[in-house]
Design a protein around this motif. Structure first.
Motif, short mmCIF file in Angstrom:
data_model
loop_
_atom_site.label_atom_id
_atom_site.label_comp_id
_atom_site.label_asym_id
_atom_site.label_seq_id
_atom_site.Cartn_x
_atom_site.Cartn_y
_atom_site.Cartn_z
N ASP A 146 25.91 37.27 -23.82
CA ASP A 146 24.66 37.01 -23.10
C ASP A 146 23.47 37.04 -24.07
OD1 ASP A 146 23.64 37.16 -20.01
OD2 ASP A 146 22.17 37.93 -21.44
N PRO A 147 22.71 35.93 -24.17
CA PRO A 147 21.64 35.89 -25.17
C PRO A 147 20.58 36.98 -24.97
CG PRO A 147 21.59 33.95 -23.74
CD PRO A 147 22.84 34.68 -23.43
N GLU A 167 18.41 33.60 -3.85
CA GLU A 167 19.32 33.43 -2.72
C GLU A 167 19.41 31.96 -2.32
OE1 GLU A 167 21.05 35.89 -1.83
OE2 GLU A 167 19.93 37.50 -2.77
N TYR A 192 26.94 42.97 -4.17
CA TYR A 192 27.73 42.27 -5.18
C TYR A 192 27.24 42.59 -6.59
CZ TYR A 192 29.49 38.47 -8.02
OH TYR A 192 30.08 37.75 -9.01
N ALA A 196 20.14 30.80 -19.95
CA ALA A 196 21.50 30.90 -20.53
C ALA A 196 22.05 32.31 -20.41
CB ALA A 196 21.46 30.46 -21.99
N SER A 197 21.28 33.22 -19.83
CA SER A 197 21.72 34.61 -19.72
C SER A 197 22.25 34.88 -18.32
CB SER A 197 20.55 35.55 -20.03
OG SER A 197 20.83 36.85 -19.53
N VAL A 198 23.56 35.09 -18.21
CA VAL A 198 24.15 35.30 -16.89
C VAL A 198 23.61 36.61 -16.29
CG1 VAL A 198 26.25 36.49 -17.70
CG2 VAL A 198 26.30 35.19 -15.58
N LEU A 199 23.33 37.58 -17.16
CA LEU A 199 22.78 38.86 -16.66
C LEU A 199 21.39 38.68 -16.09
CD1 LEU A 199 24.08 41.16 -19.52
CD2 LEU A 199 24.84 41.17 -17.14
N SER A 200 20.57 37.86 -16.77
CA SER A 200 19.22 37.60 -16.26
C SER A 200 19.29 36.85 -14.93
CB SER A 200 18.42 36.78 -17.26
OG SER A 200 18.27 37.49 -18.46
N ASP A 205 15.63 33.85 -19.48
CA ASP A 205 16.48 32.91 -20.20
C ASP A 205 17.58 32.38 -19.27
OD1 ASP A 205 18.17 31.59 -21.89
OD2 ASP A 205 18.17 33.14 -23.45
N MET A 226 21.65 36.96 -12.72
CA MET A 226 22.05 37.89 -11.65
C MET A 226 20.87 38.77 -11.25
SD MET A 226 25.83 39.04 -12.78
CE MET A 226 27.24 37.98 -12.48
N GLY A 227 20.09 39.20 -12.24
CA GLY A 227 18.94 40.05 -11.97
C GLY A 227 17.84 39.32 -11.22
N ALA A 268 27.39 31.93 -13.41
CA ALA A 268 28.16 31.74 -14.64
C ALA A 268 28.13 30.27 -15.06
CB ALA A 268 29.60 32.21 -14.43
N LEU A 289 22.42 32.51 -6.23
CA LEU A 289 22.69 32.25 -7.65
C LEU A 289 23.40 33.46 -8.27
CD1 LEU A 289 22.19 29.73 -9.21
CD2 LEU A 289 19.98 30.60 -9.93
N HIS A 290 24.54 33.83 -7.69
CA HIS A 290 25.31 34.95 -8.22
C HIS A 290 26.66 34.42 -8.65
CE1 HIS A 290 23.46 37.08 -4.47
NE2 HIS A 290 22.53 36.75 -5.32
N ALA A 291 27.50 35.33 -9.10
CA ALA A 291 28.92 35.06 -9.28
C ALA A 291 29.15 33.76 -10.01
CB ALA A 291 29.63 35.06 -7.93
N ARG A 292 29.99 32.92 -9.42
CA ARG A 292 30.42 31.70 -10.08
C ARG A 292 29.23 30.77 -10.35
NH1 ARG A 292 33.59 27.59 -7.55
NH2 ARG A 292 34.46 26.24 -9.16
N LEU A 348 31.13 35.82 -20.34
CA LEU A 348 29.76 35.34 -20.58
C LEU A 348 28.81 36.48 -20.86
CD1 LEU A 348 28.96 32.52 -18.03
CD2 LEU A 348 29.07 32.35 -20.51
#
Lengths: 556, 93
Positions: free
Chosen positions: A80-81, B60, A117, B49-53, B47, B55-56, B20, B14-17, A76
């Protein structure tokens, strides 16, 4: 022409297979000016993103459990957008490779700052970045090479991220140019049972598909193997059968009993250890209850988890190590991540100075679980440095209604002062990994210090001998629970130094038992003296191997 | 602008699985869906739809997050995502 590459054998076993090298790591791009056709460059980014996503997604389907979740999340990240959009925006200043490279670096740094993590996921972002840039350059993706045929994997050293995708059915052997007996590669290979050699200089120059012979016992790789090597592999295959199973008890040649126990981290591992014949648990790492937690688990929850381990063994002994947080195992509610020197900081038993009650509640949970099972439960504290600490711990253990307290010997002071410490507690267990790190003042995770971070260092052996002798004088048991106990040659030395029990990864039990059964206590003492007389780990190992021909016969 | 508030139901946050799963689900809609911690200004929203966002964001367990979207089907999309956020995905194994 056959060529030989000596290294350090870390997992015994002999195989012949073609060599395949890990691709070069992807180097940072040289920044170029903004492209003339921004839209075409943007499309290259979109295309790379889709391709890397598809590839990682496909690989996720080939694995199970946690590894699959990790790979799916990594896939993903590739599309990532936010990552893609930010990189495309940057094309007004620079080229696609540099845009991806810098944006991903910033994202990884942000995750790193969050700690725990999230910090671990930073490595995944950098892995995705390398894949995206490799795709943009049209070079082979980093990571373990794909092959239909089984092969011997050659690498500089493996990163933890590579390990999720390592398939033991395909990777028959593992040879690294760097690393040491305690590097990630060695630990992974041991867990998977893949014959492995580390610190083998020059192996990365071997062309792909060259047939190679690997001997993870004596620690060599030889190219263009012939009849001799085929014979060695056959001999290994025959004796390996003898080393498949262990049904205790482990006895020296004169009948002296040396209990062989297992190091486990949860109920499932305990059941596997019991099935492998372990005579109990010599080290239950209780961190599994606590890791990835922001708050302390309840007494009931802990008792339930420990109970699962106790249930795996009926009348054997289980040695529970209380929470060993700090250094490489931080916990938000116990440890301070801002220490300048965490390995020398508030870790192990020392955390109880700061967090009142956590240890008391853990002991309460252990006592509660012990009351429901037939096993003999002993408790020990990690990172004990003084007799005062040992007494404090012993008082807490007895206050919780548990009869037997012990300590880990990892800090050199505890080995030197074992006699006074053993006045306070009933037993000691030497953690050779940390003891080696502290005696040699070398970080165990640094591959560059591998020859220092070796439990065969005569100074480490000397200190183990001192602790064991003080234990013998006090008539109290001194065991070893560390990677050292899993090395059959070193196990003989440890017994010769006076160590009374060994605890190891269950996979190592058959080989250690087989080699110990051939030596008497006197013989083990002689062999230990040869090791102590050596000037270096390699000299010590060579001297011991020369006195134990069975190691070569068994290919260990 | 449709808007809904959801409480994080996964015990790991709201991390990990869970992150995603949410990012994948949000990407399936042809809408710009944003997410922010409750009380944060809407212009700082990320966004979904952004898994990186995600995670950032560091949301909790038990924390409230605000989902926003505009356009056809926004209400339905937000309702589905709210349900996803409020489920404990770790409990499923």
């Amino acid at each position: 022409m056959s060529a030989e590459f000596p290294g350090i054998g870390v997992v015994p076993g002999r195989v012949i297979a073609p060599a395949l090298s890990m691709p070069e790591t992807v180097a940072a791009p040289v920044a170029k000016p903004a492209p003339a056709d921004t839209e075409a460059e943007a499309n290259r980014i979109r295309e790379a993103s889709a391709a890397v996503h598809a590839e990682l997604r496909e690989r996720a389907e080939t694995v199970n459990g946690d590894a699959r979740d990790v790979l799916r999340a990594t896939a993903l990240m590739a599309k990532d957008p936010t990552l893609v959009k930010t990189a495309i925006k940057r094309l007004s200043e620079t080229d696609a490779e540099t845009a991806i490279w810098t944006v991903a670096a910033e994202t990884a740094a942000q995750l790193e700052k969050l700690g725990g993590y999230m910090a671990e996921r930073a490595a995944d972002v950098l892995d995705v970045r390398a894949r995206l840039v490799a795709h943009l350059r049209g070079v082979q993706a980093p990571g373990i090479p794909h092959s239909q045929e089984p092969f011997v994997l050659i690498a500089a050293d493996l990163a933890p991220a590579d390990t999720a995708t390592l398939d033991p059915a395909l990777v028959l052997g593992l040879v690294c140019e760097e690393g040491g007996p305690q590097s990630h590669t060695a630990i992974l290979a041991r867990a998977l049972g893949i014959p492995a050699v580390v610190a083998a200089t020059g192996v990365r120059d071997i062309p792909d598909h060259t047939p190679v012979f690997v001997d993870g016992g004596s620690g060599i790789l030889r190219t263009e193997p012939g009849a001799t090597e085929t014979g060695l592999v056959e001999a290994w295959t025959e004796t390996a059968g003898r080393l498949q199973s262990f049904t205790g008890p482990c006895l020296l040649s004169d009948g002296t009993r040396i209990p062989l126990r297992a190091n486990v981290g949860d109920g499932a591992q305990a059941r596997a250890a019991a099935a492998a014949g372990a005579e109990g648990v010599g080290l239950l790492r209780t961190e599994f209850c606590f890791l990835d937690r922001d708050t302390e688990p309840s007494v009931e929850e802990q008792a339930e988890a420990y109970g699962q381990v106790f249930a795996a063994f009926d009348d054997h002994k289980v040695v529970v190590r209380t929470l060993d947080a700090g250094a490489d195992k931080p916990l938000p509610f116990l440890t301070d991540s801002d220490e300048p020197n965490p390995a020398l900081g508030v870790r192990g038993f020392r955390t109880s100075r700061r967090a009142q009650g956590v240890l008391e509640r853990q002991l309460e949970a252990i006592a509660l679980a012990a009351s429901k099972h037939a096993v003999t439960v002993h408790v020990m504290a990690p990172m004990i440095a003084t007799a005062d600490e040992a007494r404090q711990f012993s008082e807490l253990v007895h206050a919780a209604g548990l009869p037997t307290a012990g300590v880990m010997v990892e800090v050199p002071s505890a080995a030197l002062q074992a006699a006074t410490i053993l006045e306070e507690v009933e037993f000691a267990s030497i953690g050779t990994n940390d003891l080696t790190q502290y005696v040699m003042a070398s970080d165990r995770m640094l591959g560059g210090l591998a020859e220092l971070s070796d439990s065969w260092q005569p100074a480490v052996l000397q200190l183990i001998g001192m602790a064991a002798a003080q234990g013998a004088a006090a008539e109290k048991s001194v065991g070893v629970c560390g990677e050292a106990a899993a090395d059959p040659a070193l196990a003989v030395v440890l017994v010769g130094l006076g160590v009374t029990s060994l605890s190891m990864a269950p996979r190592a039990l058959p080989a250690v038992a087989e080699v110990l059964s051939g030596v008497s206590p006197n013989r083990a003492q002689q062999i230990a003296r040869s090791a102590l007389a050596a000037r270096s780990p390699s000299e010590a190992k060579a001297a011991v191997r020369a006195e134990l021909p069975i190691l070569d016969e068994l290919g260990l | 602008m449709a808007e809904t508030i959801a409480t994080v139901g996964s015990t790991v946050g709201l991390h990990a699985r869970p992150a995603a799963l949410l990012a994948e689900a949000a990407a399936d809609y042809d809408l710009e869906i944003t997410i922010a911690l409750e009380g944060e200004p809407a212009e700082d929203a990320l966004d979904a739809a952004s898994v990186l966002s995600l995670m950032g964001l560091g949301a909790e367990y038990g924390q409230k997050v605000v989902l926003r979207a505009e356009g056809d089907g926004a209400d339905e999309a937000l309702a589905n995502l709210k349900q996803l956020i409020e489920t404990d995905h770790d409990a499923e194994g």
